[in-house]
Motif scaffolding. Structure first.
Motif, PDB file in Angstrom:
ATOM      1  N   ARG A  79     104.023  53.970  81.219  1.00 15.89           N
ATOM      2  CA  ARG A  79     105.209  53.570  80.456  1.00 15.89           C
ATOM      3  C   ARG A  79     106.415  53.407  81.371  1.00 15.89           C
ATOM      4  NH1 ARG A  79     103.495  58.015  76.243  1.00 15.89           N
ATOM      5  NH2 ARG A  79     102.168  56.751  74.885  1.00 15.89           N
ATOM      6  N   ALA A  80     106.588  54.333  82.330  1.00 15.39           N
ATOM      7  CA  ALA A  80     107.709  54.230  83.266  1.00 15.39           C
ATOM      8  C   ALA A  80     107.590  52.959  84.112  1.00 15.39           C
ATOM      9  CB  ALA A  80     107.756  55.462  84.160  1.00 15.39           C
ATOM     10  N   ALA A  81     106.379  52.625  84.533  1.00 15.60           N
ATOM     11  CA  ALA A  81     106.169  51.406  85.314  1.00 15.60           C
ATOM     12  C   ALA A  81     106.513  50.172  84.487  1.00 15.60           C
ATOM     13  CB  ALA A  81     104.729  51.340  85.811  1.00 15.60           C
ATOM     14  N   MET A  82     106.115  50.169  83.211  1.00 13.19           N
ATOM     15  CA  MET A  82     106.434  49.027  82.353  1.00 13.19           C
ATOM     16  C   MET A  82     107.937  48.889  82.164  1.00 13.19           C
ATOM     17  SD  MET A  82     103.473  48.899  79.443  1.00 13.19           S
ATOM     18  CE  MET A  82     103.318  50.639  79.120  1.00 13.19           C
ATOM     19  N   MET A  83     108.645  50.009  82.022  1.00 16.25           N
ATOM     20  CA  MET A  83     110.102  49.947  81.873  1.00 16.25           C
ATOM     21  C   MET A  83     110.756  49.440  83.165  1.00 16.25           C
ATOM     22  SD  MET A  83     110.735  50.621  78.821  1.00 16.25           S
ATOM     23  CE  MET A  83     112.499  50.767  78.874  1.00 16.25           C
ATOM     24  N   GLY A  84     110.226  49.842  84.317  1.00 19.02           N
ATOM     25  CA  GLY A  84     110.764  49.354  85.584  1.00 19.02           C
ATOM     26  C   GLY A  84     110.586  47.851  85.735  1.00 19.02           C
ATOM     27  N   ILE A  85     109.409  47.363  85.390  1.00 15.88           N
ATOM     28  CA  ILE A  85     109.162  45.918  85.450  1.00 15.88           C
ATOM     29  C   ILE A  85     110.060  45.188  84.460  1.00 15.88           C
ATOM     30  CG2 ILE A  85     107.429  44.126  84.999  1.00 15.88           C
ATOM     31  CD1 ILE A  85     107.043  45.535  87.657  1.00 15.88           C
ATOM     32  N   LEU A  86     110.217  45.741  83.264  1.00 14.47           N
ATOM     33  CA  LEU A  86     111.102  45.128  82.274  1.00 14.47           C
ATOM     34  C   LEU A  86     112.527  45.050  82.806  1.00 14.47           C
ATOM     35  CD1 LEU A  86     111.531  44.002  79.423  1.00 14.47           C
ATOM     36  CD2 LEU A  86     111.930  46.348  78.668  1.00 14.47           C
ATOM     37  N   GLY A  87     112.990  46.118  83.462  1.00 17.46           N
ATOM     38  CA  GLY A  87     114.330  46.101  84.051  1.00 17.46           C
ATOM     39  C   GLY A  87     114.471  45.021  85.107  1.00 17.46           C
ATOM     40  N   LEU A  88     113.442  44.861  85.960  1.00 14.61           N
ATOM     41  CA  LEU A  88     113.483  43.798  86.964  1.00 14.61           C
ATOM     42  C   LEU A  88     113.530  42.414  86.315  1.00 14.61           C
ATOM     43  CD1 LEU A  88     110.946  45.108  89.619  1.00 14.61           C
ATOM     44  CD2 LEU A  88     113.411  44.849  89.889  1.00 14.61           C
ATOM     45  N   MET A  89     112.766  42.230  85.234  1.00 16.91           N
ATOM     46  CA  MET A  89     112.764  40.930  84.562  1.00 16.91           C
ATOM     47  C   MET A  89     114.114  40.641  83.926  1.00 16.91           C
ATOM     48  SD  MET A  89     108.919  40.544  82.957  1.00 16.91           S
ATOM     49  CE  MET A  89     109.134  41.793  81.727  1.00 16.91           C
ATOM     50  N   VAL A  90     114.743  41.665  83.334  1.00 16.84           N
ATOM     51  CA  VAL A  90     116.060  41.472  82.712  1.00 16.84           C
ATOM     52  C   VAL A  90     117.088  41.112  83.773  1.00 16.84           C
ATOM     53  CG1 VAL A  90     117.940  42.688  81.555  1.00 16.84           C
ATOM     54  CG2 VAL A  90     115.620  42.891  80.688  1.00 16.84           C
ATOM     55  N   HIS A  91     117.081  41.830  84.893  1.00 15.93           N
ATOM     56  CA  HIS A  91     118.043  41.525  85.951  1.00 15.93           C
ATOM     57  C   HIS A  91     117.812  40.145  86.544  1.00 15.93           C
ATOM     58  CE1 HIS A  91     120.496  45.096  86.400  1.00 15.93           C
ATOM     59  NE2 HIS A  91     119.432  45.808  86.068  1.00 15.93           N
ATOM     60  N   GLU A  92     116.556  39.737  86.642  1.00 22.78           N
ATOM     61  CA  GLU A  92     116.273  38.400  87.153  1.00 22.78           C
ATOM     62  C   GLU A  92     116.814  37.344  86.200  1.00 22.78           C
ATOM     63  OE1 GLU A  92     112.518  35.659  88.639  1.00 22.78           O
ATOM     64  OE2 GLU A  92     112.142  37.579  87.700  1.00 22.78           O
ATOM     65  N   LYS A  93     116.636  37.566  84.906  1.00 20.18           N
ATOM     66  CA  LYS A  93     117.101  36.599  83.918  1.00 20.18           C
ATOM     67  C   LYS A  93     118.630  36.542  83.883  1.00 20.18           C
ATOM     68  CE  LYS A  93     115.813  33.647  80.864  1.00 20.18           C
ATOM     69  NZ  LYS A  93     115.190  32.428  81.310  1.00 20.18           N
ATOM     70  N   LEU A  94     119.277  37.715  84.078  1.00 19.45           N
ATOM     71  CA  LEU A  94     120.736  37.746  84.092  1.00 19.45           C
ATOM     72  C   LEU A  94     121.307  37.135  85.363  1.00 19.45           C
ATOM     73  CD1 LEU A  94     121.401  41.334  82.690  1.00 19.45           C
ATOM     74  CD2 LEU A  94     121.714  39.163  81.503  1.00 19.45           C
ATOM     75  N   GLY A  95     120.508  37.081  86.413  1.00 23.57           N
ATOM     76  CA  GLY A  95     120.971  36.500  87.669  1.00 23.57           C
ATOM     77  C   GLY A  95     121.885  37.427  88.437  1.00 23.57           C
ATOM     78  N   THR A  96     121.774  38.722  88.213  1.00 19.57           N
ATOM     79  CA  THR A  96     122.648  39.663  88.913  1.00 19.57           C
ATOM     80  C   THR A  96     122.107  39.975  90.293  1.00 19.57           C
ATOM     81  OG1 THR A  96     121.489  41.536  87.934  1.00 19.57           O
ATOM     82  CG2 THR A  96     123.400  40.714  86.752  1.00 19.57           C
TER      83      THR A  96
END
Length: 104
Positions: A79-96
């Motif tokens: 679950r922690a790994a999935m949340m980490g990947i989700l965070g990376l995907m969100v940051h990629e989409k935001l372009g930060t």
């Protein structure tokens, strides 16, 4: 390419390569990771038990509580790994610009 462009488009994975990936997944799902009684009548100990009767004796020395605790730890790590990947995907989409890995 990312997303669906990896499957269709000018820079997509070659069709033979995609067929190899699908064939490997098919082999693993139905040839290796099945839960049928093919290995001496072995029954899975819990849902998701993919040992297929191999290495069963090594777990027999542990208590049921210990095994349940270890399964819970493994689930939480997943679950922690999935949340980490989700965070990376969100940051990629935001372009930060992320401080550790920079701009994706």
């Amino acid at each position: 390419p990312s997303g669906l462009a990896a499957l269709v488009g000018p820079d997509a994975i070659p069709k033979d390569g995609l067929a190899q990936i699908v064939a490997l997944i098919f082999f693993l799902e139905f040839g290796v990771m099945d839960n049928v009684k093919w290995n001496g009548g072995w029954e899975p100990e819990f849902p998701g038990d993919l040992r297929n009767g191999l290495g069963v004796a090594s777990w027999d020395r542990f208590s049921d509580e210990w095994k349940a605790r270890k399964r819970g730890i493994e689930l939480n790590n997943g679950r922690a790994a999935m949340m980490g990947i989700l965070g990376l995907m969100v940051h990629e989409k935001l372009g930060t610009d992320m401080p550790i890995i920079g701009q994706l």
